[in-house]
Design an enzyme around this catalytic site. Structure first.
Site, short mmCIF file in Angstrom:
data_model
loop_
_atom_site.label_atom_id
_atom_site.label_comp_id
_atom_site.label_asym_id
_atom_site.label_seq_id
_atom_site.Cartn_x
_atom_site.Cartn_y
_atom_site.Cartn_z
N HIS A 154 -9.60 1.14 4.86
CA HIS A 154 -8.31 1.23 5.55
C HIS A 154 -8.48 2.14 6.76
O HIS A 154 -9.23 3.11 6.72
CB HIS A 154 -7.24 1.79 4.59
CG HIS A 154 -5.87 1.71 5.17
ND1 HIS A 154 -5.41 2.64 6.09
CD2 HIS A 154 -4.87 0.81 5.02
CE1 HIS A 154 -4.18 2.30 6.46
NE2 HIS A 154 -3.83 1.19 5.82
N SER A 203 3.47 -2.57 10.24
CA SER A 203 4.92 -2.68 10.41
C SER A 203 5.50 -4.04 10.01
O SER A 203 6.43 -4.54 10.65
CB SER A 203 5.33 -2.32 11.85
OG SER A 203 4.96 -0.98 12.13
N ASN A 224 0.87 -1.19 0.00
CA ASN A 224 0.00 0.00 0.00
C ASN A 224 0.91 1.23 0.00
O ASN A 224 1.51 1.56 1.02
CB ASN A 224 -0.88 -0.05 1.26
CG ASN A 224 -1.72 1.21 1.43
OD1 ASN A 224 -1.80 2.05 0.53
ND2 ASN A 224 -2.36 1.34 2.59
N GLU A 282 -6.81 4.44 7.95
CA GLU A 282 -6.57 5.87 7.71
C GLU A 282 -7.79 6.52 7.07
O GLU A 282 -8.08 7.70 7.30
CB GLU A 282 -5.30 6.06 6.85
CG GLU A 282 -4.06 5.80 7.69
CD GLU A 282 -2.85 5.30 6.90
OE1 GLU A 282 -2.85 5.40 5.66
OE2 GLU A 282 -1.91 4.81 7.55
N LYS A 320 0.08 4.27 -0.27
CA LYS A 320 -0.54 5.45 0.37
C LYS A 320 -0.31 6.70 -0.49
O LYS A 320 -0.35 6.62 -1.71
CB LYS A 320 -0.04 5.61 1.81
CG LYS A 320 -0.23 4.31 2.60
CD LYS A 320 0.02 4.46 4.08
CE LYS A 320 -0.19 3.10 4.76
NZ LYS A 320 -0.04 3.14 6.20
N GLY A 342 2.61 1.84 10.83
CA GLY A 342 3.59 2.91 10.69
C GLY A 342 4.31 3.26 12.00
O GLY A 342 4.96 4.29 12.10
N GLU A 354 -5.43 -5.21 10.48
CA GLU A 354 -4.36 -4.24 10.72
C GLU A 354 -4.61 -3.52 12.03
O GLU A 354 -5.38 -2.55 12.08
CB GLU A 354 -4.31 -3.21 9.58
CG GLU A 354 -4.07 -3.82 8.22
CD GLU A 354 -3.53 -2.78 7.25
OE1 GLU A 354 -2.37 -2.91 6.87
OE2 GLU A 354 -4.27 -1.83 6.92
P1 PGA Z 1 2.87 -0.02 7.64
O1 PGA Z 1 1.40 0.23 7.02
O2 PGA Z 1 3.40 -1.28 7.01
O3 PGA Z 1 3.67 1.18 7.25
O4 PGA Z 1 2.71 -0.17 9.11
C1 PGA Z 1 0.51 -0.82 6.82
C2 PGA Z 1 -0.79 -0.31 6.23
O5 PGA Z 1 -1.25 0.77 6.63
O6 PGA Z 1 -1.39 -0.95 5.36
#
Ligand code: PGA
Length: 249
Positions: free
Chosen positions: A93, A211, A9, A95, A11, A171, A165
Site C-alpha cells: 500500500h 476516494s 481498508n 502508505e 487502516k 484520502g 491507487e
Molecule cells: P481512500 O483510501 O478511499 O480513503 O482514499 C483508499 C486506500 O488508501 O486504500
C-alpha cells in the site's frame, strides 16, 4: 467474467469492539450481493472480526505482513502467521511505501512469500501527483507492476489481485475520473498480457482505489477494466460502505 471485489481498508481505525460492531451492522446490509466483499481491519481486530463474520459472505484480511517466515523482526507478522487465520493480504500500500520505506524489492519479496504460503495478495501500485504531472504515470506503473511481480508466472497469478491507487487520490476527496482510471487499468491489463499472456490478463481483477464513494462507484465500475474498489475512508461506516458494495450498473 471477473467477479467484482469491493474491499474496505480500515487502516489504523477501529478498536476490536468498534470493528465487531461495524461488521455486525454491515453483514445484513450486504448479504444479497454477488460481489466479493473483503474488510482489512487492524491486526488486533482481525481474528475477532473473522469470528464475527462466520457464515456470512464477507471475508477479512490483513493490511500488511513481513516476507520472512519467522525471525528476529520485532513488531512484525509473518506470512505463516497470517496464513493461520486468513488468506487475504494487502501488499505494498502506498502508505507502507511512503512511511515505512517499503521498496519495490520488499514488495516483491512479500508477494512471493504470500503465494508461497497460499495467500491471496492484493498488490497496490500508483503514482504520486508529481509523477502524474511529469507524465510519468505509465512508466511508474510499469516499474511497480513489473518489479512487484518479478519471478511470477501465470500459475502464481491465479490468486493475485492488483489495486491501482493514484496517491494523489487517496484520502484527498479527489477521485481520478473514470477515463483517467480506465486508461491506467487498461494499461495494467496490457502489461499483464505482456508478462503472463492473454488468459491471465483477462482473469486478473484490477481494483481502483482513491476516494471511492457511493457517488462515484457506478461510473468507475462502468469502465471495462475496473473490477472493483479498494476503499479507505468510505469503508468505515457500514451504511456508506454497503451503498458502494450494492452499486447497480
Ligand atoms: P481512500 O483510501 O478511499 O480513503 O482514499 C483508499 C486506500 O488508501 O486504500
Amino acid at each position: 467474467m471477473r467477479t467484482p471485489i469491493i474491499a474496505g481498508n480500515w487502516k489504523m481505525h477501529k478498536t476490536i469492539e468498534e470493528a465487531i460492531d461495524e461488521l455486525k451492522k454491515l453483514q445484513p446490509l450486504v448479504k444479497d450481493t454477488t460481489n466479493e466483499v473483503v474488510i482489512y481491519p487492524s491486526f488486533f481486530a482481525v481474528k475477532p472480526c473473522i469470528d464475527t463474520i462466520q457464515g456470512s459472505n464477507i471475508s477479512v484480511g490483513v493490511q500488511n505482513m513481513h516476507f520472512e517466515e519467522e525471525g528476529a523482526y520485532t513488531g512484525e507478522v509473518s506470512p505463516k502467521m497470517v496464513g493461520e487465520i486468513t488468506r487475504h493480504v494487502l501488499i505494498g500500500h502506498s502508505e507502507r511505501r511512503q512511511y515505512y520505506n517499503e521498496t519495490d524489492e520488499t514488495v516483491n519479496n512479500k508477494m512471493k512469500a504470500a503465494i508461497a504460503h497460499g495467500l491471496c495478495p492484493t498488490l497496490c501500485i500508483g503514482e504520486t501527483l508529481e509523477q502524474r504531472e511529469a507524465e510519468k504515470t505509465l512508466e511508474i506503473i510499469r516499474t511497480q507492476l513489473g518489479s512487484g511481480l518479478d519471478g511470477f508466472d501465470a500459475d502464481k497469478m491465479k490468486d493475485v489481485v492488483i489495486a491501482y491507487e493514484p496517491i494523489w487520490a487517496i484520502g484527498t476527496g479527489k477521485t481520478a475520473t473514470k477515463e483517467t482510471a480506465q486508461e491506467v487499468h487498461a494499461n495494467i491489463r496490457m502489461l499483464l498480457k505482456e508478462l503472463f499472456g492473454e488468459e491471465t490478463a483477462e482473469k486478473t481483477r484490477i481494483l481502483y482505489g482513491g476516494s471511492v464513494k457511493p457517488a462515484n462507484i457506478v461510473e468507475l465500475m462502468s469502465m471495462d477494466d475496473i473490477d472493483g474498489g479498494l476503499i479507505g475512508g468510505a469503508s468505515l461506516k457500514a451504511d456508506v460502505f454497503s451503498d458502494i458494495v450494492n452499486f447497480n450498473l
